[in-house]
Design a protein around this motif. Structure first.
Motif, PDB file in Angstrom:
ATOM      1  N   PRO A 137     -48.343 -55.379   1.046  1.00 28.65           N
ATOM      2  CA  PRO A 137     -47.070 -56.075   1.318  1.00 28.65           C
ATOM      3  C   PRO A 137     -46.371 -56.577   0.054  1.00 28.65           C
ATOM      4  CG  PRO A 137     -48.738 -56.752   2.898  1.00 28.65           C
ATOM      5  CD  PRO A 137     -49.445 -55.928   1.863  1.00 28.65           C
ATOM      6  N   VAL A 138     -47.145 -56.847  -0.996  1.00 27.02           N
ATOM      7  CA  VAL A 138     -46.551 -57.307  -2.253  1.00 27.02           C
ATOM      8  C   VAL A 138     -45.697 -56.206  -2.875  1.00 27.02           C
ATOM      9  CG1 VAL A 138     -47.053 -58.201  -4.571  1.00 27.02           C
ATOM     10  CG2 VAL A 138     -48.488 -58.877  -2.637  1.00 27.02           C
ATOM     11  N   LEU A 139     -46.073 -54.953  -2.651  1.00 23.58           N
ATOM     12  CA  LEU A 139     -45.339 -53.826  -3.227  1.00 23.58           C
ATOM     13  C   LEU A 139     -43.895 -53.789  -2.733  1.00 23.58           C
ATOM     14  CD1 LEU A 139     -45.305 -51.203  -4.893  1.00 23.58           C
ATOM     15  CD2 LEU A 139     -46.189 -50.014  -2.860  1.00 23.58           C
ATOM     16  N   SER A 140     -43.717 -54.019  -1.425  1.00 23.65           N
ATOM     17  CA  SER A 140     -42.354 -53.971  -0.866  1.00 23.65           C
ATOM     18  C   SER A 140     -41.528 -55.189  -1.275  1.00 23.65           C
ATOM     19  CB  SER A 140     -42.427 -53.875   0.660  1.00 23.65           C
ATOM     20  OG  SER A 140     -43.114 -54.993   1.197  1.00 23.65           O
ATOM     21  N   ARG A 141     -42.184 -56.311  -1.532  1.00 21.26           N
ATOM     22  CA  ARG A 141     -41.452 -57.540  -1.875  1.00 21.26           C
ATOM     23  C   ARG A 141     -41.173 -57.652  -3.370  1.00 21.26           C
ATOM     24  NH1 ARG A 141     -45.326 -60.103   1.501  1.00 21.26           N
ATOM     25  NH2 ARG A 141     -46.239 -61.043  -0.398  1.00 21.26           N
ATOM     26  N   ASN A 142     -42.191 -57.289  -4.208  1.00 20.46           N
ATOM     27  CA  ASN A 142     -42.083 -57.541  -5.647  1.00 20.46           C
ATOM     28  C   ASN A 142     -42.165 -56.291  -6.517  1.00 20.46           C
ATOM     29  OD1 ASN A 142     -43.909 -59.994  -4.370  1.00 20.46           O
ATOM     30  ND2 ASN A 142     -42.236 -60.709  -5.689  1.00 20.46           N
ATOM     31  N   GLY A 143     -42.256 -55.137  -5.882  1.00 20.08           N
ATOM     32  CA  GLY A 143     -42.294 -53.901  -6.652  1.00 20.08           C
ATOM     33  C   GLY A 143     -43.662 -53.643  -7.262  1.00 20.08           C
ATOM     34  N   TRP A 144     -43.700 -52.573  -8.104  1.00 17.43           N
ATOM     35  CA  TRP A 144     -44.976 -52.140  -8.664  1.00 17.43           C
ATOM     36  C   TRP A 144     -45.580 -53.172  -9.607  1.00 17.43           C
ATOM     37  CZ3 TRP A 144     -48.025 -48.406  -7.125  1.00 17.43           C
ATOM     38  CH2 TRP A 144     -47.501 -47.382  -6.341  1.00 17.43           C
ATOM     39  N   HIS A 145     -44.735 -53.855 -10.340  1.00 20.01           N
ATOM     40  CA  HIS A 145     -45.259 -54.850 -11.279  1.00 20.01           C
ATOM     41  C   HIS A 145     -46.012 -55.958 -10.528  1.00 20.01           C
ATOM     42  CE1 HIS A 145     -45.540 -57.078 -15.026  1.00 20.01           C
ATOM     43  NE2 HIS A 145     -45.080 -58.158 -14.397  1.00 20.01           N
ATOM     44  N   GLY A 146     -45.387 -56.490  -9.477  1.00 15.46           N
ATOM     45  CA  GLY A 146     -46.038 -57.532  -8.688  1.00 15.46           C
ATOM     46  C   GLY A 146     -47.275 -57.013  -7.978  1.00 15.46           C
ATOM     47  N   TYR A 147     -47.194 -55.761  -7.516  1.00 11.04           N
ATOM     48  CA  TYR A 147     -48.329 -55.151  -6.803  1.00 11.04           C
ATOM     49  C   TYR A 147     -49.547 -55.036  -7.728  1.00 11.04           C
ATOM     50  CZ  TYR A 147     -50.941 -51.597  -4.145  1.00 11.04           C
ATOM     51  OH  TYR A 147     -51.906 -50.898  -3.444  1.00 11.04           O
ATOM     52  N   MET A 148     -49.326 -54.587  -8.956  1.00 11.22           N
ATOM     53  CA  MET A 148     -50.442 -54.449  -9.891  1.00 11.22           C
ATOM     54  C   MET A 148     -51.054 -55.809 -10.230  1.00 11.22           C
ATOM     55  SD  MET A 148     -50.695 -51.280 -10.096  1.00 11.22           S
ATOM     56  CE  MET A 148     -52.033 -51.235 -11.289  1.00 11.22           C
ATOM     57  N   TRP A 149     -50.209 -56.820 -10.351  1.00 13.96           N
ATOM     58  CA  TRP A 149     -50.732 -58.167 -10.575  1.00 13.96           C
ATOM     59  C   TRP A 149     -51.566 -58.641  -9.381  1.00 13.96           C
ATOM     60  CZ3 TRP A 149     -51.545 -61.407 -14.398  1.00 13.96           C
ATOM     61  CH2 TRP A 149     -50.853 -61.241 -15.597  1.00 13.96           C
ATOM     62  N   ALA A 150     -51.096 -58.359  -8.179  1.00 13.23           N
ATOM     63  CA  ALA A 150     -51.815 -58.762  -6.966  1.00 13.23           C
ATOM     64  C   ALA A 150     -53.171 -58.066  -6.878  1.00 13.23           C
ATOM     65  CB  ALA A 150     -50.980 -58.453  -5.729  1.00 13.23           C
ATOM     66  N   ILE A 151     -53.198 -56.782  -7.223  1.00 14.92           N
ATOM     67  CA  ILE A 151     -54.464 -56.042  -7.215  1.00 14.92           C
ATOM     68  C   ILE A 151     -55.435 -56.639  -8.229  1.00 14.92           C
ATOM     69  CG2 ILE A 151     -55.545 -53.828  -7.789  1.00 14.92           C
ATOM     70  CD1 ILE A 151     -53.070 -52.453  -6.642  1.00 14.92           C
ATOM     71  N   GLY A 152     -54.910 -56.918  -9.413  1.00 19.45           N
ATOM     72  CA  GLY A 152     -55.763 -57.500 -10.454  1.00 19.45           C
ATOM     73  C   GLY A 152     -56.361 -58.827 -10.030  1.00 19.45           C
ATOM     74  N   ILE A 153     -55.520 -59.686  -9.429  1.00 20.19           N
ATOM     75  CA  ILE A 153     -56.014 -60.990  -8.960  1.00 20.19           C
ATOM     76  C   ILE A 153     -57.063 -60.808  -7.873  1.00 20.19           C
ATOM     77  CG2 ILE A 153     -55.351 -63.094  -7.740  1.00 20.19           C
ATOM     78  CD1 ILE A 153     -52.631 -62.885  -9.199  1.00 20.19           C
ATOM     79  N   SER A 154     -56.831 -59.842  -6.969  1.00 21.02           N
ATOM     80  CA  SER A 154     -57.785 -59.584  -5.875  1.00 21.02           C
ATOM     81  C   SER A 154     -59.123 -59.096  -6.415  1.00 21.02           C
ATOM     82  CB  SER A 154     -57.208 -58.551  -4.904  1.00 21.02           C
ATOM     83  OG  SER A 154     -56.036 -59.026  -4.302  1.00 21.02           O
ATOM     84  N   LEU A 155     -59.082 -58.212  -7.418  1.00 18.16           N
ATOM     85  CA  LEU A 155     -60.324 -57.687  -7.983  1.00 18.16           C
ATOM     86  C   LEU A 155     -61.087 -58.768  -8.744  1.00 18.16           C
ATOM     87  CD1 LEU A 155     -59.152 -54.170  -9.241  1.00 18.16           C
ATOM     88  CD2 LEU A 155     -60.601 -54.677  -7.260  1.00 18.16           C
ATOM     89  N   VAL A 156     -60.358 -59.639  -9.442  1.00 21.63           N
ATOM     90  CA  VAL A 156     -61.016 -60.754 -10.137  1.00 21.63           C
ATOM     91  C   VAL A 156     -61.671 -61.694  -9.123  1.00 21.63           C
ATOM     92  CG1 VAL A 156     -60.606 -62.838 -11.506  1.00 21.63           C
ATOM     93  CG2 VAL A 156     -59.558 -60.667 -12.184  1.00 21.63           C
ATOM     94  N   ALA A 157     -60.949 -61.970  -8.025  1.00 16.88           N
ATOM     95  CA  ALA A 157     -61.508 -62.829  -6.974  1.00 16.88           C
ATOM     96  C   ALA A 157     -62.759 -62.191  -6.367  1.00 16.88           C
ATOM     97  CB  ALA A 157     -60.462 -63.085  -5.890  1.00 16.88           C
ATOM     98  N   LEU A 158     -62.703 -60.865  -6.154  1.00 15.50           N
ATOM     99  CA  LEU A 158     -63.865 -60.156  -5.621  1.00 15.50           C
ATOM    100  C   LEU A 158     -65.044 -60.265  -6.578  1.00 15.50           C
ATOM    101  CD1 LEU A 158     -65.120 -58.148  -3.557  1.00 15.50           C
ATOM    102  CD2 LEU A 158     -64.188 -56.297  -4.963  1.00 15.50           C
ATOM    103  N   TRP A 159     -64.782 -60.102  -7.869  1.00 12.29           N
ATOM    104  CA  TRP A 159     -65.843 -60.140  -8.876  1.00 12.29           C
ATOM    105  C   TRP A 159     -66.529 -61.505  -8.943  1.00 12.29           C
ATOM    106  CZ3 TRP A 159     -68.244 -56.528 -11.640  1.00 12.29           C
ATOM    107  CH2 TRP A 159     -68.963 -56.915 -12.776  1.00 12.29           C
TER     108      TRP A 159
END
Length: 272
Positions: A137-159
């Motif tokens: 959902p971040v991709l449609s709201r904030n574009g690819w830049h926001g989406y990549m940041w969201a993925i990074g935050i999610s992976l850090v949280a997972l780690w």
């Protein structure tokens, strides 16, 4: 219980670190080295818990204290099996055998934990995929830049937080009926081989099995009953003890040869 993924995975390696310690100690003793020299020469363990145990033994033996006394002084560093086997070995003059038995036991435990670790690959893979899907959902709201940041935050949280889920899942995998039964039998055999009386060996095996049914069943008996009741009678009606094992126990009760009789059952256990 660690909340990080590296911490959760490192906990599964703990039996391997203990196996390394006891294998090296056994080899050093076979070469004629004194225990304090052997443990000093082994070098630091990669496990903080095992390293604390090793240093405790080195410092205590340097002060000419007995292994029996050192084990009793820091019981939190040793499992109930280690405590009983090391004390029995020193008191009976069979420490060579005791250290070798512990090396064999923890090697088998590590192999079981490796199978659990392999099973944890699936939830880890699902967690990584979820990091990409849940943030769409971040991709449609904030574009690819926001989406990549969201993925990074999610992976850090997972780690850093996924270890909690991984610890629970690995605990469930290790607590299946086959692993707990195998652990019960292996601990029982190790204790018996160390010369520990059958009743005491049963108590250690049940406490180490992580099988709630076994623990509940043995809690019905007093310590005197555990030490004096034939093994087959003691476990009659326990859902965690299958008929073939109960039969082997009955044979052992009749012959008095618990070690070799139950070993025949252990050798036939599936390695899952």
């Amino acid at each position: 219980m660690s909340i990080t993924i590296p911490g959760a995975l490192s906990r599964l390696d703990e039996p391997g670190h203990r196996a390394e310690l006891y294998r090296a100690w056994s080899a050093a003793r076979a070469s004629g080295l004194a225990d304090v020299v052997a443990l000093e020469q082994i070098g630091p363990s990669r496990s903080p818990e095992v390293e604390e145990l090793r240093r405790h033994l080195v410092v205590g033996l340097t002060q000419q204290r007995s292994i029996d006394g050192l084990v009793k002084a820091r019981p939190n560093l040793f499992s109930s099996l280690e405590t009983a086997v090391l004390r029995a070995g020193e008191q009976g003059g069979t420490l060579d055998t005791s250290v070798r038995l512990l090396a064999t036991f923890y090697t088998a435990e590590y192999k079981r934990m490796l199978r659990v670790r392999l099973r944890m690959g699936y939830p880890l893979f699902v967690g990584v995929i979820a990091a990409f899907v849940a943030t769409l959902p971040v991709l449609s709201r904030n574009g690819w830049h926001g989406y990549m940041w969201a993925i990074g935050i999610s992976l850090v949280a997972l780690w850093f937080l996924g270890g909690l889920v991984l610890s629970i899942l690995s605990g469930m995998a290790a607590a299946g009926i086959v692993p707990t039964r195998a652990r019960f039998v292996q601990v029982l055999l190790t204790a018996l081989a160390a010369g520990i009386p059958a009743g005491r060996a049963v108590r250690i095996a049940v406490d180490s099995s992580r099988d709630n049914e076994l623990v509940r069943h043995l809690a019905k008996f007093s310590e005197r009953e555990v030490n004096t009741t034939p093994m087959a009678t003691l476990f009659a009606g326990c859902a965690s003890i299958p008929a073939p094992l109960l039969s082997q126990m009955a044979i052992a009760d009749a012959t008095g040869d618990y070690l070799n009789t139950i070993k025949a059952y252990a050798d036939a256990l599936p390695q899952k």
